[in-house]
Scaffold this motif. Structure first.
Motif: not given
Length: 535
Positions: A490-506
């Motif tokens: 669950x932690x790995x999946x959460x980190x992945x989703x955070x990274x994807x969101x930051x990439x979209x924002x950038x």
């Protein structure tokens, strides 16, 4: 009990009267005015209705019609004598509530007339003595100057007059009065402990103490610390013969004692069934010269209050069997022993007290041991915290009996109901579901995992007569096992989703342009920051 539309309407009218006084004084003061005015109207309307029936027969269409007939008949001495014998008080025609409300509408009202009405009722019969003593019609709290004060009284008269109290049958009026007392308790906060036991707690005590005595004709009930008598009156709804209940109660605070008397009348209790006294329960035993032992004893006394503990009380029959007196600093057991002394051999007593009575040592420990050896303590029920207006601490109901019939055991039922509540903004509450669950466990008297345990005398003795509920009811809940593998995934999946969101924002930020050099510089700083975070 379901609330009817009539009851809701009545509550709204009566409670609206509080708005007239709310800005002038606090709830602990204006409750005396509002409840006093309601009671005066009740007595006045009842007099007019009885007068009409006696003189004309039947029921009038309006209070104005009843007023007219009463004025016509008032010169008839025989009529007045018959009316007085029936209701035990009198009010002159020119100071009935109906007449005074008319004067208030026509701007001819004078406070002296209402005071005269109060005085006449109070002087009619000892049962009404000083009943309106707390309603000060000349208080500066009502306004600055005579004119303002009179206007306030007149406004309150008119508002309360919107309710024709005689239109409400059954216990509607009594329930509305009880509702107002509860509302005042909520607004008053800690001071409410002097006069009110929450309805849910009253219901539990009533159901427990009246159990197996519902069919008794002439049931006797006693509350030595009665407050507004709400706890006493709660027994009425569970008796098969409520009209024959004899109510005994004592209250130290005079204003609260007056409130209890009004509450009794507004619940339709016959004056001959009321045995109420203004006095100190512990200082001098009462009652002593009439009925002294009762089927039901209920009590919610002030917790851990100081008392004299004078050595002379060791010869007082209420305390003499125990060899010691409750400590001066805590009168809890003094109240308990007083109530227990006045319990019939076939009766049941229930008292609300702080948890300390279950485990404190010294004199209290000796008294507790003696009661347990006698088999007097029948059940201990732990209630949730923050149920009462005067304290946030959790409390306990101690149930006592003098005889268990053929059952000579000395076991004790422990119920942990500390988690059975509905959280509120100011106070926690017990729902009907919670109440029924507690009462059912009491009646079933069986072990219920995490909730109830019947402890033998030997078990209690092994615990050195300590009745602390957690010693007998294990409410411990094991924490569910954590699946570490699932948690890691669950932690790995959460980190992945955070990274994807930051990439979209950038990506979105890179597509932006600013209209000024300053704005462009700020945008580039923001891009640099997010780019660093993304690395």
């Amino acid at each position: 009990m379901a609330i009817t539309e009539n009851s809701k309407e009545l509550r709204q009218i009566l409670w609206a009267g509080a708005d007239i006084l709310r800005s002038k004084m606090d709830a602990n003061e204006y409750k005396d005015y509002l409840l006093g005015f309601v009671f005066y109207k009740y007595l006045s309307d009842k007099l007019l209705m009885e007068a009409y029936d006696l003189y004309e027969g039947g029921k009038p269409h309006t209070m104005a019609e009843a007023q007219r007939v009463y004025e016509e008949a008032h010169d008839d001495a025989v009529f007045l004598q018959e009316l007085r014998e029936k209701i035990r008080y009198s009010i002159q025609p020119d100071v009935t509530y109906t007449k005074l409300a008319d004067k208030a509408e026509n701007n001819t009202f004078q406070r002296e007339d209402l005071q005269r009405g109060f005085n006449e009722i109070q002087e009619s019969d000892p049962i009404f003595d000083k009943l309106f003593a707390d309603v000060d019609l000349y208080s500066p709290r009502l306004g600055t100057g005579d004119l303002k004060q009179s206007q306030t009284v007149a406004e309150l008269l008119k508002k309360i007059n919107e309710a024709n109290l005689m239109d409400y049958s059954g216990d509607v009026l009594g329930d509305a009065y009880e509702y107002m007392i509860g509302q005042f308790a909520s607004e008053t906060g800690k001071k409410a402990g002097e006069f009110y036991t929450p309805k849910a707690v009253s219901e539990i005590l009533a159901k427990i103490t009246i159990s197996s005595q519902e069919n008794v004709t002439g049931l006797t009930v006693y509350d030595p610390a009665m407050g507004s008598a709400s706890l006493l009156l709660s027994l009425k709804q569970y008796s098969k013969y409520p009209d024959f209940i004899q109510y005994y109660g004592q209250e130290l605070m005079t204003s609260t004692y007056n409130l209890a008397r009004m509450n009794m009348f507004l619940h339709g209790i016959n004056p001959s069934n009321q045995h109420l006294r203004n006095g100190d329960t512990l200082d001098k035993d009462w009652p002593t010269d009439e009925e002294t032992m009762f089927h039901c004893v209920v009590m919610n006394p002030p917790y851990s209050q100081k008392w004299t503990a004078n050595p002379g009380f060791l010869t007082d029959s209420r305390f003499s069997d125990y060899g010691v007196l409750p400590p001066k600093s805590k009168a809890d057991y003094a109240f308990l022993l007083h109530g227990y002394y006045h319990l019939k051999n076939t009766g049941t007593m229930a008292i609300v007290l702080p948890h300390g009575v279950l485990f404190r040592g010294a004199a209290e420990g000796k008294i507790r041991r003696k009661l347990l050896e006698l088999g007097a303590i029948y059940a201990v029920i732990g209630l949730p915290a923050n149920l009462f207006y005067n304290t946030s601490i959790p409390t306990t109901i101690v149930v006592l009996k003098k005889s268990r019939g053929e059952d000579m055991s000395r076991d004790v039922l422990f119920i942990d109901a500390s988690k059975e509540f509905e959280r509120g903004k100011k106070q926690n509450t017990l729902t009907e579901e919670h109440i029924n669950a507690i009462v059912d466990m009491y009646h079933n008297r069986k072990d219920v995992d995490k909730h109830a345990h019947v402890a033998t005398f030997e078990e209690i003795e092994q615990n050195d007569f300590n009745l602390n509920i957690p010693r007998y009811v294990d409410t411990f809940e094991e924490e569910p096992e954590i699946d570490l593998g699932a948690a890691a995934a669950e932690i790995i999946q959460t980190d992945k989703e955070i990274a994807e969101a930051e990439s979209e924002l950038l990506k979105g930020l890179r597509e932006l342009t600013a209209s000024t050099p300053e704005g462009q510089a700020g945008l580039e700083q923001l891009l640099a920051l997010f780019s660093k975070e993304a690395e």
